[in-house]
Each structure stands twice: as C-alpha cells, then as structure tokens.
Design an enzyme around this catalytic site. Structure first.
Site, PDB file in Angstrom:
ATOM      1  N   THR A   1       0.917  -1.327   0.187  1.00  0.00           N
ATOM      2  CA  THR A   1       0.227   0.319  -0.101  1.00  0.00           C
ATOM      3  C   THR A   1       0.489   1.554   0.077  1.00  0.00           C
ATOM      4  O   THR A   1       1.129   1.638   1.164  1.00  0.00           O
ATOM      5  CB  THR A   1      -0.843   0.454   1.470  1.00  0.00           C
ATOM      6  OG1 THR A   1      -1.573  -1.524   1.240  1.00  0.00           O
ATOM      7  CG2 THR A   1      -1.764   1.532   1.347  1.00  0.00           C
TER       8      THR A   1
ATOM      9  N   LYS B   1      -7.829   1.801  -3.066  1.00  0.00           N
ATOM     10  CA  LYS B   1      -7.328   0.977  -1.720  1.00  0.00           C
ATOM     11  C   LYS B   1      -7.407   2.049  -0.919  1.00  0.00           C
ATOM     12  O   LYS B   1      -8.094   2.897   0.503  1.00  0.00           O
ATOM     13  CB  LYS B   1      -6.253   0.549  -1.826  1.00  0.00           C
ATOM     14  CG  LYS B   1      -5.310   0.275  -0.336  1.00  0.00           C
ATOM     15  CD  LYS B   1      -5.564  -1.081   0.076  1.00  0.00           C
ATOM     16  CE  LYS B   1      -5.125  -1.229   2.075  1.00  0.00           C
ATOM     17  NZ  LYS B   1      -5.814  -2.352   1.986  1.00  0.00           N
TER      18      LYS B   1
ATOM     19  N   LYS C   1      -1.828   5.125   8.409  1.00  0.00           N
ATOM     20  CA  LYS C   1      -0.747   4.922   7.522  1.00  0.00           C
ATOM     21  C   LYS C   1      -1.802   5.621   5.994  1.00  0.00           C
ATOM     22  O   LYS C   1      -1.121   6.400   5.613  1.00  0.00           O
ATOM     23  CB  LYS C   1       0.096   4.134   6.702  1.00  0.00           C
ATOM     24  CG  LYS C   1       1.022   3.729   6.094  1.00  0.00           C
ATOM     25  CD  LYS C   1       1.560   2.521   5.785  1.00  0.00           C
ATOM     26  CE  LYS C   1       1.420   1.857   4.320  1.00  0.00           C
ATOM     27  NZ  LYS C   1       2.198   1.320   3.630  1.00  0.00           N
TER      28      LYS C   1
HETATM   29  P1  NAD Z   1       6.380  -5.801   7.311  1.00  0.00           P
HETATM   30  O1  NAD Z   1       5.990  -4.910   8.159  1.00  0.00           O
HETATM   31  O2  NAD Z   1       5.091  -6.895   8.212  1.00  0.00           O
HETATM   32  O3  NAD Z   1       6.262  -6.596   6.562  1.00  0.00           O
HETATM   33  C1  NAD Z   1       7.786  -6.041   5.411  1.00  0.00           C
HETATM   34  C2  NAD Z   1       8.930  -6.588   4.496  1.00  0.00           C
HETATM   35  O4  NAD Z   1       9.274  -5.753   4.071  1.00  0.00           O
HETATM   36  C3  NAD Z   1       9.176  -6.901   5.914  1.00  0.00           C
HETATM   37  O5  NAD Z   1       9.810  -7.939   6.249  1.00  0.00           O
HETATM   38  C4  NAD Z   1      10.519  -6.512   6.047  1.00  0.00           C
HETATM   39  O6  NAD Z   1      11.769  -6.482   6.266  1.00  0.00           O
HETATM   40  C5  NAD Z   1      11.099  -5.950   4.009  1.00  0.00           C
HETATM   41  N1  NAD Z   1      11.540  -5.009   3.714  1.00  0.00           N
HETATM   42  C6  NAD Z   1      12.067  -4.084   3.872  1.00  0.00           C
HETATM   43  N2  NAD Z   1      12.496  -3.259   2.924  1.00  0.00           N
HETATM   44  C7  NAD Z   1      12.908  -4.648   1.734  1.00  0.00           C
HETATM   45  C8  NAD Z   1      13.505  -4.064   0.845  1.00  0.00           C
HETATM   46  N3  NAD Z   1      14.785  -3.670   0.645  1.00  0.00           N
HETATM   47  N4  NAD Z   1      14.396  -5.485   0.570  1.00  0.00           N
HETATM   48  C9  NAD Z   1      13.688  -6.342   1.615  1.00  0.00           C
HETATM   49  N5  NAD Z   1      12.948  -6.421   2.188  1.00  0.00           N
HETATM   50  C10 NAD Z   1      11.995  -5.639   2.294  1.00  0.00           C
HETATM   51  O7  NAD Z   1       4.518  -5.625   6.814  1.00  0.00           O
HETATM   52  P2  NAD Z   1       3.298  -5.906   5.821  1.00  0.00           P
HETATM   53  O8  NAD Z   1       2.059  -6.025   7.117  1.00  0.00           O
HETATM   54  O9  NAD Z   1       3.793  -7.588   5.009  1.00  0.00           O
HETATM   55  O10 NAD Z   1       2.454  -5.123   5.159  1.00  0.00           O
HETATM   56  C11 NAD Z   1       2.437  -4.862   3.961  1.00  0.00           C
HETATM   57  C12 NAD Z   1       1.947  -3.741   2.785  1.00  0.00           C
HETATM   58  O11 NAD Z   1       1.363  -4.423   2.548  1.00  0.00           O
HETATM   59  C13 NAD Z   1       1.882  -2.590   3.471  1.00  0.00           C
HETATM   60  O12 NAD Z   1       2.329  -1.311   2.496  1.00  0.00           O
HETATM   61  C14 NAD Z   1       0.868  -2.478   4.471  1.00  0.00           C
HETATM   62  O13 NAD Z   1       0.890  -1.327   4.456  1.00  0.00           O
HETATM   63  C15 NAD Z   1       0.100  -3.551   3.009  1.00  0.00           C
HETATM   64  N6  NAD Z   1      -1.312  -4.139   3.739  1.00  0.00           N
HETATM   65  C16 NAD Z   1      -0.836  -4.483   5.066  1.00  0.00           C
HETATM   66  C17 NAD Z   1      -2.508  -5.315   5.546  1.00  0.00           C
HETATM   67  C18 NAD Z   1      -2.164  -5.904   6.878  1.00  0.00           C
HETATM   68  O14 NAD Z   1      -3.453  -6.263   7.639  1.00  0.00           O
HETATM   69  N7  NAD Z   1      -0.719  -6.357   8.123  1.00  0.00           N
HETATM   70  C19 NAD Z   1      -3.320  -5.314   4.973  1.00  0.00           C
HETATM   71  C20 NAD Z   1      -3.375  -4.429   3.378  1.00  0.00           C
HETATM   72  C21 NAD Z   1      -2.531  -4.229   2.815  1.00  0.00           C
END
Ligand code: NAD
Length: 294
Positions: free
Chosen positions: A93, A168, A243
């Site tokens: 997102t 979204k 966010k």
């Molecule tokens: P998260 O922080 O658990 O996962 C993100 C991952 O990206 C982390 O493991 C981090 O180490 C990795 N990362 C960051 N920079 C990196 C790089 N340069 N190379 C490789 N890996 C890298 O977050 P999440 O909850 O999995 O959410 C991910 C996305 O999905 C976000 O944009 C969030 O807004 C969106 N989202 C989350 C949810 C939810 O309920 N958690 C729901 C819908 C959308």
C-alpha cells in the site's frame, strides 16, 4: 507453473508467498530480516541472498513492502536485472505518485507492471482470499490474473497506473470514518442506557448498517469474531489505519479534493496512535472516544 520472485516476506508477504508455493509455483524470496526468510523457507520458498538473485529466471516479480520509498528503491535495483518482458506486481500500500513512478521504471526497462494493493489483512493473506485492486494496462492485468488467483478471493481491474492504490485509499478512508461513526454511536448508546446488543440488532438491519458494525463490531458480544472480543488484538492495526488515512490526505491535497471527515479521522487516529495504541486493532479507538483509552 512459473517462477515467481517475491520481495518482502513480512506479515502479509510470507503467507501470500506460501499460497503461491501451494499452487505449484517456484517462489524465489528475499527479505532484509533473517527470521522472515526462515519462516518463508519453512513454507517452501527458495530463499535468496538478494533481490537481484531472486529475480533471476523469474517471469513475475511481486513486491510486498512497507512504503513507496522501499518500492522505488527495490524497483531501481531490480528492474535492470529482471528477465526480459517480466511482469512486476506491487501489492504494497503506497502513495499514488510513487506507484506511477514504479510503473514508469518498469516501462523504461520493457517490463509489464500493475499496482495491486490488497484488502483482507493477514487472515485473508493466509486463507488466500485477499481482494486485489489493480491499476495498469489491460495486457498487464490479464497476465497478472492467473498469478494472483491462488492468493485472491476477488481481483478487480480499477483502471490505469495508480488506480489500484487510489481505490485502496478511498476504501480505507471510508473504513476509518465509518469505524469512528460506529464507535461514537455505541458510546452514545451507553450514555443513553441502550444495550450494545439492542443497538446492534437495530442498526445492523437499518440504515446505519455497514462493515464496521456487522463484521467488525467495536464492542464485545454482537460479532464474536471481531477484535473487540480479544482485547483489540489486530486484525488491522491502528498504525496501519493511520498510514492509509495519511496517504488519502496526501492524495486529496494533491488532487484538490475536499475530504473533511477523512482529515478528522486521520487526526483522531494520530491521537490514538500517539497514546501508544498503534499496535492495537483500529476498532479499539472506541476506548479513546469513550474517554478511557489511556
Ligand atoms: P511488514 O513490515 O510485516 O513486511 C514488510 C517487509 O518488507 C518486512 O519483512 C521488511 O523486512 C521487508 N523489506 C523492507 N525493505 C525491504 C527491501 N529493500 N528488500 C527486501 N525486503 C524489504 O508489513 P506487512 O504487514 O506485511 O505489510 C506490507 C504492505 O502491505 C504494507 O504496504 C501494508 O500497508 C500493506 N497491507 C498490510 C495489511 C496488514 O493487515 N498487515 C493489510 C493490507 C495491506
């Protein structure tokens, strides 16, 4: 079956990648955090030591990263190294402007791309029932559908580059505003001596009906599966709601749209987060509105 690179194996990425493995794809994964790589390996993902190594031989590249700056950094790194004509799917997102820049980076390298953020949370990611809202060309979308299918309950083509992110943030602005509205109604009901169940029974079949009430009820009791019954364990964390509301406000400022209730919702969630509740479910804002959210 195909080879898919998956960059970003966090709370969402890991279960999504696991569903691609279950569907028979070869998934080459990368994340910066060692324990996320271990979890991915346990799910059958071939763990790589860099994003560049993950995209080697992959016809599709999926990113699931925290914010626009991470997506653009990864795209700049891997787009020149990706297989010719590969499809890039960004499911993070992020802001619409960064999403459009990511499409431009992909296009500069002759790659297909869609922005395809999701709704459905970690539960939907594990169950393979996420809603994907996609922006990009019809060609890219048609190619992406079969790849997204094992992770999806619904896949909607919303329009051109950035349209998925636009959908979204509009959806989540409705969600933030409607949750606050439902919480205020329950707080008022308490002051008027009306039981939670009575308000629920009336409003859930009347014009106050909405998802925040009927699926995600912010008081314990009427909807047994809602986070209110588990002391507001997320679910969807208040930090992520803030966010998304901030992204909506940025977009509204850039586009010149008046969104006063979206602005108010962002301010209320900022206060709730500042009180240390960013890790609580976003429906926990009812405690703050009741005046006992210390
Ligand atoms: P998260 O922080 O658990 O996962 C993100 C991952 O990206 C982390 O493991 C981090 O180490 C990795 N990362 C960051 N920079 C990196 C790089 N340069 N190379 C490789 N890996 C890298 O977050 P999440 O909850 O999995 O959410 C991910 C996305 O999905 C976000 O944009 C969030 O807004 C969106 N989202 C989350 C949810 C939810 O309920 N958690 C729901 C819908 C959308």
């Amino acid at each position: 079956m195909t080879t898919i690179a998956f960059i970003g194996l966090g709370n969402m990425g890991n279960p999504m990648a696991a569903n691609l493995v279950k569907a028979g794809h070869t998934v080459q994964g990368f994340d910066l955090v060692a324990e996320n790589l271990d979890a991915a390996k346990a799910n059958g993902v071939a763990v790589m030591d860099s994003a560049a190594a993950a995209v080697k031989g992959a016809g599709t590249v999926i990113t699931m990263l925290p914010a626009g700056k991470h997506v653009l950094g990864v795209y700049e790194d891997i787009a020149p190294k990706a297989e010719k004509g590969a499809l890039f799917i960004d499911s993070s997102t992020i802001d619409v402007e960064s999403a459009r820049k990511a499409h431009a980076i992909a296009a500069d390298h002759g790659l297909l791309s869609i922005d395809a953020p999701v709704s459905g949370g970690t539960g939907g990611a594990a169950a393979g029932t996420l809603t994907f809202m996609a922006g990009g060309t019809r060609d890219a979308f048609d190619t992406a559908q079969a790849i997204l299918e094992p992770m999806a309950g619904r896949i909607v083509h919303c329009g051109d580059a950035g349209a998925g992110q636009a959908a979204k943030m509009c959806n989540n602005m409705i969600l933030g505003i409607s949750m606050i509205g439902v919480c205020e109604a329950f707080v008022l009901a308490e002051k008027l001596g009306l039981s939670h169940q009575a308000l629920f029974d009336v409003a859930s079949t009347s014009s106050g009906q909405c998802w925040s009430l009927t699926t995600y009820c912010p008081v314990p009791g009427p909807v047994p599966a809602s986070p209110a019954n588990k002391d507001y364990t997320p679910g969807f964390a208040a930090g992520l709601m803030l966010k998304d509301l901030k992204l909506a406000q940025e977009a509204a400022a850039q586009a010149g749209a008046a969104t006063p209730l979206g602005a108010e919702a962002a301010q209320l969630y900022a206060l709730f987060n500042a009180m240390g509740h960013e890790g609580s479910d976003f429906s926990g804002i009812i405690n703050f509105l009741r005046g006992d959210g210390n």
